[in-house]
Design a protein around this motif. Sequence first.
Motif, PDB file in Angstrom:
ATOM      1  N   LYS A 132      21.493  35.857  37.908  1.00  0.00           N
ATOM      2  CA  LYS A 132      21.488  35.435  39.297  1.00  0.00           C
ATOM      3  C   LYS A 132      22.753  35.899  40.005  1.00  0.00           C
ATOM      4  O   LYS A 132      23.849  35.834  39.471  1.00  0.00           O
ATOM      5  CB  LYS A 132      21.383  33.914  39.386  1.00  0.00           C
ATOM      6  CG  LYS A 132      21.251  33.401  40.812  1.00  0.00           C
ATOM      7  CD  LYS A 132      21.097  31.894  40.838  1.00  0.00           C
ATOM      8  CE  LYS A 132      20.980  31.387  42.271  1.00  0.00           C
ATOM      9  NZ  LYS A 132      20.842  29.913  42.322  1.00  0.00           N
ATOM     10  N   ASN A 136      25.392  35.278  42.766  1.00  0.00           N
ATOM     11  CA  ASN A 136      25.961  34.246  43.627  1.00  0.00           C
ATOM     12  C   ASN A 136      27.056  34.796  44.535  1.00  0.00           C
ATOM     13  O   ASN A 136      27.820  34.041  45.127  1.00  0.00           O
ATOM     14  CB  ASN A 136      26.530  33.103  42.774  1.00  0.00           C
ATOM     15  CG  ASN A 136      25.438  32.334  42.052  1.00  0.00           C
ATOM     16  OD1 ASN A 136      24.401  32.037  42.634  1.00  0.00           O
ATOM     17  ND2 ASN A 136      25.661  32.032  40.782  1.00  0.00           N
ATOM     18  N   THR A 142      33.438  37.167  46.292  1.00  0.00           N
ATOM     19  CA  THR A 142      33.361  35.729  46.067  1.00  0.00           C
ATOM     20  C   THR A 142      34.184  35.014  47.125  1.00  0.00           C
ATOM     21  O   THR A 142      35.242  35.495  47.540  1.00  0.00           O
ATOM     22  CB  THR A 142      33.890  35.345  44.672  1.00  0.00           C
ATOM     23  OG1 THR A 142      35.213  35.875  44.498  1.00  0.00           O
ATOM     24  CG2 THR A 142      32.988  35.893  43.588  1.00  0.00           C
TER      25      THR A 142
END
Length: 381
Positions: free
Chosen positions: A2, A4, A22
């Motif tokens: 996944k 993110n 991030t």
Amino acid sequence: MKNNFVNILDFGSGKITCMAATKVSDDGEFVIKAVGQTNYNGFDDNAWYEPNTIKDAIEGAIRQVEEKTKTSINNLYVGVPGAFCAVATSEASIIYRSKTKLDQNDVNEIVKKADIYGCGADYTPLGGKPVYFIIDGAIKTTDAVGTIASKLTGLVSFSYMKNYFKKTVSRALSNIGITNVTYFNACDAQAKYVAQQMRCTDHCIVIDVGHLTTTVSLCGGNALLFERSFALGSAYLGSDLMQVLGCDFPFAMQILEKVNLNLDVKNGDIYTVNGKAVDAHQANEVIKARIQQISQYIVKSFSYCDKEIPRTTPIILTGGGLTYLRGGADWLATQLCKPVRVYDSVNPQTKRNEYTSCYGLISEAIKTGTKSKGLFSFFRK
């Protein structure tokens, strides 16, 4: 695995860049984790130069990031370049029966009331952003929430995306399985980010000279007030050198890496490029002439701007076209008769001028993700 990360896709005039980052804070701070980039032939102010190559170029940049992060990208923020965007501003007011403590609903109402423009069949609205507010006709602020007022006035900036751009990019992304796409005005994101990093507190002019195009933006308060693009960039400098000096284009671009416009070169002076002698005086004069033309186009661009620009408004130069040319910013400043500062950052990850629109998109994506969905009506596919 996944994904993110905050994933963005940026369209320069010579390269398509995908970045994964991030979030560090809700204020738009971030750490870049991966970069993917592909060369392509870019666009002018109306169309792609080679539309059939766009799909592969987009996929190539995205696949590089997916490989580096070992994830699949499902959500993507796409920056719409200035050539495919339009900006308009509008003012609206709310008069209250008594003194009222303002909240986000009041801000949303100002944006809604100011939305008086129709974009026609050729454009898709990207939403409205408050530039600034006037409290009771006297106090100017960029954040009205929490203040007490009997009258609230706001100037709102609206962005619109050409459907020609949306159709091409959405189709390319859909073909590789990416359907959750949010579009931003790249000039708005870039100008706000550059202004913040350079500590410009009010108005700020951002000039992005790229490979094939130059974009000028006027930022004020919290949003874009004006933008305009034209087809001139570093490739034109290389083309001029190629024609005058009789060399090929790759060699002409290598000459640009040697040129120093701050040098007082004379007839007979040379630059040595890959062991070959190049007439330094002739090369400098050719480049100065083209930068002079760029400055004239910049001045002409603002003849289309209906906003009053304070005389002390800082001018920030960014993009990869002139910032790495030694003496380029100084010669541009001479032609504009105004000081010109080159974008810089204390963060080593965000120092590269050719990526400032990418940095702006990441920051904007993070900030947008922390706000309520009703604040900005960004278009989602």
